[in-house]
Enzyme design. Structure first.
Site, PDB file in Angstrom:
ATOM      1  N   GLY A  31       0.838  -1.199   0.000  1.00  0.00           N
ATOM      2  CA  GLY A  31       0.000   0.000   0.000  1.00  0.00           C
ATOM      3  C   GLY A  31       0.877   1.254   0.000  1.00  0.00           C
ATOM      4  O   GLY A  31       2.097   1.177   0.115  1.00  0.00           O
ATOM      5  N   THR A  33       1.225   3.788   2.159  1.00  0.00           N
ATOM      6  CA  THR A  33       1.944   4.190   3.378  1.00  0.00           C
ATOM      7  C   THR A  33       3.153   3.281   3.590  1.00  0.00           C
ATOM      8  O   THR A  33       4.267   3.763   3.873  1.00  0.00           O
ATOM      9  CB  THR A  33       1.006   4.130   4.606  1.00  0.00           C
ATOM     10  N   ASP A  84       3.393  -2.049   8.387  1.00  0.00           N
ATOM     11  CA  ASP A  84       2.390  -2.111   7.320  1.00  0.00           C
ATOM     12  C   ASP A  84       1.340  -1.028   7.547  1.00  0.00           C
ATOM     13  O   ASP A  84       1.224  -0.488   8.655  1.00  0.00           O
ATOM     14  CB  ASP A  84       1.723  -3.505   7.324  1.00  0.00           C
ATOM     15  N   GLY A  85       0.578  -0.733   6.519  1.00  0.00           N
ATOM     16  CA  GLY A  85      -0.507   0.240   6.622  1.00  0.00           C
ATOM     17  C   GLY A  85      -1.788  -0.443   7.068  1.00  0.00           C
ATOM     18  O   GLY A  85      -1.812  -1.640   7.382  1.00  0.00           O
ATOM     19  N   ALA A  86      -2.864   0.309   7.093  1.00  0.00           N
ATOM     20  CA  ALA A  86      -4.184  -0.253   7.436  1.00  0.00           C
ATOM     21  C   ALA A  86      -5.259   0.646   6.848  1.00  0.00           C
ATOM     22  O   ALA A  86      -5.009   1.820   6.537  1.00  0.00           O
ATOM     23  CB  ALA A  86      -4.355  -0.353   8.949  1.00  0.00           C
ATOM     24  N   ASP A  87      -6.436   0.065   6.701  1.00  0.00           N
ATOM     25  CA  ASP A  87      -7.576   0.849   6.197  1.00  0.00           C
ATOM     26  C   ASP A  87      -8.388   1.445   7.330  1.00  0.00           C
ATOM     27  O   ASP A  87      -8.940   2.533   7.202  1.00  0.00           O
ATOM     28  CB  ASP A  87      -8.458  -0.053   5.326  1.00  0.00           C
ATOM     29  N   GLU A 106      -0.139 -10.306   4.144  1.00  0.00           N
ATOM     30  CA  GLU A 106       0.085  -9.322   5.223  1.00  0.00           C
ATOM     31  C   GLU A 106      -0.178  -9.953   6.587  1.00  0.00           C
ATOM     32  O   GLU A 106       0.558  -9.712   7.547  1.00  0.00           O
ATOM     33  CB  GLU A 106      -0.830  -8.108   5.021  1.00  0.00           C
TER      34      GLU A 106
HETATM   35  C1  5RP Z   1      -3.161  -3.619   1.428  1.00  0.00           C
HETATM   36  C2  5RP Z   1      -3.401  -3.004   2.750  1.00  0.00           C
HETATM   37  C3  5RP Z   1      -2.920  -1.618   2.955  1.00  0.00           C
HETATM   38  O1  5RP Z   1      -2.000  -1.610   4.001  1.00  0.00           O
HETATM   39  C4  5RP Z   1      -4.087  -0.744   3.270  1.00  0.00           C
HETATM   40  O2  5RP Z   1      -5.024  -0.858   2.212  1.00  0.00           O
HETATM   41  C5  5RP Z   1      -3.672   0.728   3.454  1.00  0.00           C
HETATM   42  O3  5RP Z   1      -3.246   1.235   2.239  1.00  0.00           O
HETATM   43  P1  5RP Z   1      -2.717   2.721   2.094  1.00  0.00           P
HETATM   44  O4  5RP Z   1      -1.495   2.842   2.929  1.00  0.00           O
HETATM   45  O5  5RP Z   1      -2.441   2.844   0.613  1.00  0.00           O
HETATM   46  O6  5RP Z   1      -3.797   3.660   2.541  1.00  0.00           O
HETATM   47  O7  5RP Z   1      -3.971  -3.576   3.648  1.00  0.00           O
HETATM   48  O8  5RP Z   1      -3.715  -4.902   1.347  1.00  0.00           O
END
Ligand code: 5RP
Length: 234
Positions: A31, A33, A84-87, A106
């Site tokens: 993603g 981030t 890692d990122g998250a939604d 992930e």
């Molecule tokens: C990918 C993910 C990402 O970490 C999540 O979607 C966040 O994305 P971004 O940093 O682009 O907002 O879970 O599967």
């Protein structure tokens, strides 16, 4: 002009870089981030830092390889630190992940990590998970039957990408984007329900996996630890 959130994402990712030490095995998220984190790690490697990465997607593997970060895709033992990122992030640091489609890898990387750090901009903080969709990875074989069993749980869903050109994950599977009316009241229970559905490979609820969230907004990045008295169980 780049949206403000890009600056916040970068600020959060750069604060996470401070946690990386020479010699570490580092889980590399997917993603936008997480990309800032991997790029920053690449700059450190270019200056001589010795780390190896475990990528959570093909895209991240390609990015890391291009930056000169040595990559491992098999593992015995644990990853030192994953970022890692998250939604969505709730107050207990439970997450929804997978809008980028990489949720299964992930989750495998997070589960194998001594420390799992999540980097987000402040728009990702929610009181209750399920404000947006919850991605669920399913096998392509008889996926409509899987979708029916999921719908019987009282949710609505759509096939990501649509039936003509469905989105296919790095594992060759499909994603069903699930909407839960009223949000997800008990993420642990709901996660168990989803995992019991035959055909489901993995879902995007990360319950009790996060050690630290680094969130950035107008006041800069700050680290949030687990609520006191709670231990990571997954
Ligand atoms: C990918 C993910 C990402 O970490 C999540 O979607 C966040 O994305 P971004 O940093 O682009 O907002 O879970 O599967």
């Amino acid at each position: 002009m780049k949206p403000l959130t890009d600056g916040y994402k970068k600020a959060a990712a750069e604060k996470a870089l401070d946690l990386v030490q020479d010699g570490m095995l580092v889980g590399l998220g997917s993603g936008t981030t997480a990309r800032f984190f991997t790029e920053g790690l690449g700059r450190r490697v270019a200056k001589g830092m010795k780390v190896r990465g475990v990528p959570t997607s093909r895209a991240t593997a390609e990015l890391a390889a291009g930056l000169g970060i040595p990559i491992l895709t098999e593992l015995v033992g644990q990853i030192d630190l994953s970022v890692d990122g998250a939604d969505e992030v709730d107050p207990a640091l439970n997450l929804i992940k997978g809008r980028g489609g990489a949720l299964s890898r992930e989750k495998l990387v997070a589960a194998a990590s001594k420390r799992f750090v999540v980097v987000v901009d402040d728009s990702k903080l929610v009181k209750q998970l399920g404000a947006g969709v919850l991605p669920v990875e399913v096998l392509p074989f008889l996926w409509r039957s899987t979708a029916e069993r999921l719908t019987a749980l009282g949710v609505s869903l759509v096939l990501r990408g649509g039936e003509e050109v469905p989105y296919v994950t790095d594992n060759g599977n499909l994603i069903l984007d699930v909407t839960v009316d009223g949000g997800i009241k008990n993420p642990a229970d709901f996660g168990f329900e989803l995992k019991k559905v035959t055909g489901v490979v993995e879902h995007g609820l990360f319950v009790d996996m996060t050690d630290t969230v680094i969130v950035a907004g107008p006041e800069g990045p700050k680290a949030i630890g687990r609520p006191s008295g709670t231990a990571r169980t997954a």
